[in-house]
Design a protein around this motif. Structure first.
Motif, PDB file in Angstrom:
ATOM      1  N   THR A  34       0.704  -1.268  -0.004  1.00  0.00           N
ATOM      2  CA  THR A  34      -0.135   0.012  -0.067  1.00  0.00           C
ATOM      3  C   THR A  34       0.936   1.203   0.134  1.00  0.00           C
ATOM      4  N   LEU A  35       0.433   2.113  -0.588  1.00  0.00           N
ATOM      5  CA  LEU A  35       1.188   3.398  -0.817  1.00  0.00           C
ATOM      6  C   LEU A  35       0.300   4.733  -0.210  1.00  0.00           C
ATOM      7  N   PRO A  36       0.913   5.898   0.171  1.00  0.00           N
ATOM      8  CA  PRO A  36       0.318   6.933   0.680  1.00  0.00           C
ATOM      9  C   PRO A  36      -0.385   7.507  -0.638  1.00  0.00           C
ATOM     10  N   ALA A  37      -2.083   7.970  -0.363  1.00  0.00           N
ATOM     11  CA  ALA A  37      -2.459   8.365  -1.581  1.00  0.00           C
ATOM     12  C   ALA A  37      -2.015   9.586  -1.907  1.00  0.00           C
ATOM     13  N   LYS A  38      -1.814  10.741  -1.335  1.00  0.00           N
ATOM     14  CA  LYS A  38      -1.527  12.054  -1.649  1.00  0.00           C
ATOM     15  C   LYS A  38      -0.382  12.077  -2.239  1.00  0.00           C
ATOM     16  N   SER A  39       0.729  11.335  -1.630  1.00  0.00           N
ATOM     17  CA  SER A  39       2.051  11.819  -2.320  1.00  0.00           C
ATOM     18  C   SER A  39       2.245  10.716  -3.550  1.00  0.00           C
ATOM     19  N   THR A  40       1.368   9.530  -3.630  1.00  0.00           N
ATOM     20  CA  THR A  40       1.598   8.843  -4.700  1.00  0.00           C
ATOM     21  C   THR A  40       0.840   9.571  -5.945  1.00  0.00           C
ATOM     22  N   THR A  41      -0.443   9.990  -5.726  1.00  0.00           N
ATOM     23  CA  THR A  41      -1.229  10.640  -6.586  1.00  0.00           C
ATOM     24  C   THR A  41      -0.259  11.698  -7.215  1.00  0.00           C
ATOM     25  N   LEU A  42       0.346  12.521  -6.575  1.00  0.00           N
ATOM     26  CA  LEU A  42       1.331  13.561  -7.093  1.00  0.00           C
ATOM     27  C   LEU A  42       2.437  12.921  -7.774  1.00  0.00           C
ATOM     28  N   ALA A  43       2.959  11.886  -7.510  1.00  0.00           N
ATOM     29  CA  ALA A  43       4.188  11.310  -8.391  1.00  0.00           C
ATOM     30  C   ALA A  43       3.689  10.635  -9.353  1.00  0.00           C
ATOM     31  N   VAL A  44       2.496  10.235  -9.855  1.00  0.00           N
ATOM     32  CA  VAL A  44       2.271   9.681 -10.879  1.00  0.00           C
ATOM     33  C   VAL A  44       1.543  10.384 -11.912  1.00  0.00           C
ATOM     34  N   ARG A  45       1.570  11.681 -11.800  1.00  0.00           N
ATOM     35  CA  ARG A  45       0.675  12.756 -12.841  1.00  0.00           C
ATOM     36  C   ARG A  45       1.537  12.544 -14.123  1.00  0.00           C
ATOM     37  N   VAL A  46       2.760  12.347 -13.940  1.00  0.00           N
ATOM     38  CA  VAL A  46       3.604  12.276 -15.366  1.00  0.00           C
ATOM     39  C   VAL A  46       3.589  10.907 -15.945  1.00  0.00           C
ATOM     40  N   ALA A  47       3.621  10.552 -17.214  1.00  0.00           N
ATOM     41  CA  ALA A  47       3.601   9.349 -17.960  1.00  0.00           C
ATOM     42  C   ALA A  47       4.813   8.590 -17.553  1.00  0.00           C
ATOM     43  N   ASN A  48       4.843   7.399 -17.310  1.00  0.00           N
ATOM     44  CA  ASN A  48       6.025   6.708 -17.377  1.00  0.00           C
ATOM     45  C   ASN A  48       6.983   7.062 -15.820  1.00  0.00           C
ATOM     46  N   ALA A  49       6.179   7.104 -14.856  1.00  0.00           N
ATOM     47  CA  ALA A  49       6.660   7.959 -13.448  1.00  0.00           C
ATOM     48  C   ALA A  49       7.594   6.624 -12.834  1.00  0.00           C
ATOM     49  N   LEU A  50       8.633   7.126 -12.365  1.00  0.00           N
ATOM     50  CA  LEU A  50       9.712   6.145 -11.678  1.00  0.00           C
ATOM     51  C   LEU A  50       9.782   6.378 -10.357  1.00  0.00           C
ATOM     52  N   LEU A  51       9.384   5.485  -9.606  1.00  0.00           N
ATOM     53  CA  LEU A  51       9.208   5.344  -8.153  1.00  0.00           C
ATOM     54  C   LEU A  51      10.268   4.570  -7.207  1.00  0.00           C
ATOM     55  N   SER A  52      10.759   5.060  -6.372  1.00  0.00           N
ATOM     56  CA  SER A  52      11.936   4.565  -5.484  1.00  0.00           C
ATOM     57  C   SER A  52      11.125   4.274  -4.295  1.00  0.00           C
TER      58      SER A  52
END
Length: 193
Positions: A43-61
């Protein structure tokens, strides 16, 4: 593209009921898969995840129990009405690994007067290093005139990327504005009479 750092928690419960409870607690259920490893349900935090995936092909650490995982967003399931993220599918990647991504094409510049353009392709497929995926590819139409075509092979690709789309595919077609073409025909017909 810079990677977004997020804290993730491993989840042991599954199903629709758990997913609803997680979303009520401002968490987004997700799964990480790839490289032949067992899928990791998190599970991921909703707010920060939503902001992080606004761009296509988002890279998450992702920090999962003190262990770092590098993952790209493969698929986002959204609520059709509220447009909130309901679930994420993440693909494990490694630094230096090549990945296949679809990147948007943005048209820049001004055409020669009296011309219009039609963008035939909005995205192109590229192979790029996982940690250096471009957010978009720009194509300049500055000063171009009717009859000119821009093909996928004409795109200026960022360093380290390889075009996977058909090189002969038409990206932008430039033609005369219809109003001006109609005026010319009317003028020629008037001159002929």
């Amino acid at each position: 593209m810079s990677e977004q750092k997020l804290a993730a928690e491993v989840r042991t419960e599954f199903g629709k009921g758990y997913a609803r409870r997680a979303r009520m607690a401002n968490l987004i259920p997700a799964v990480i898969y790839g490289h032949g490893a067992e899928p990791i349900h998190i599970t991921l935090p909703a707010k920060s995840t939503t902001l992080a995936v606004r761009v296509a092909n988002a890279l998450l650490s992702l920090d999962i129990n003190g262990e770092e995982h590098l993952a790209m967003v493969k698929d986002i399931q959204r609520d059709p009405i509220k447009q909130i993220i309901e679930h994420l599918d993440l693909l494990t990647v490694r630094k230096g690994e090549k990945v296949t991504v679809d990147v948007s094409v943005h048209v820049t510049g001004e055409l020669a007067p009296g011309n219009v353009y039609n963008q035939e392709m909005n995205v192109v497929s590229l192979e790029a290093e996982a940690t250096h995926v471009p957010t978009s590819v720009e194509v300049s139409i500055e000063g171009r005139s009717a009859g000119e075509h821009i093909h996928a092979s004409d795109l200026d690709l960022p360093k380290g990327t390889v075009l996977l789309s058909d090189a002969e595919a038409l990206v932008v077609n430039i033609s005369e504005a219809l109003a001006e073409a109609a005026e010319e025909v009317a003028t020629e017909e008037a001159a002929a009479e």
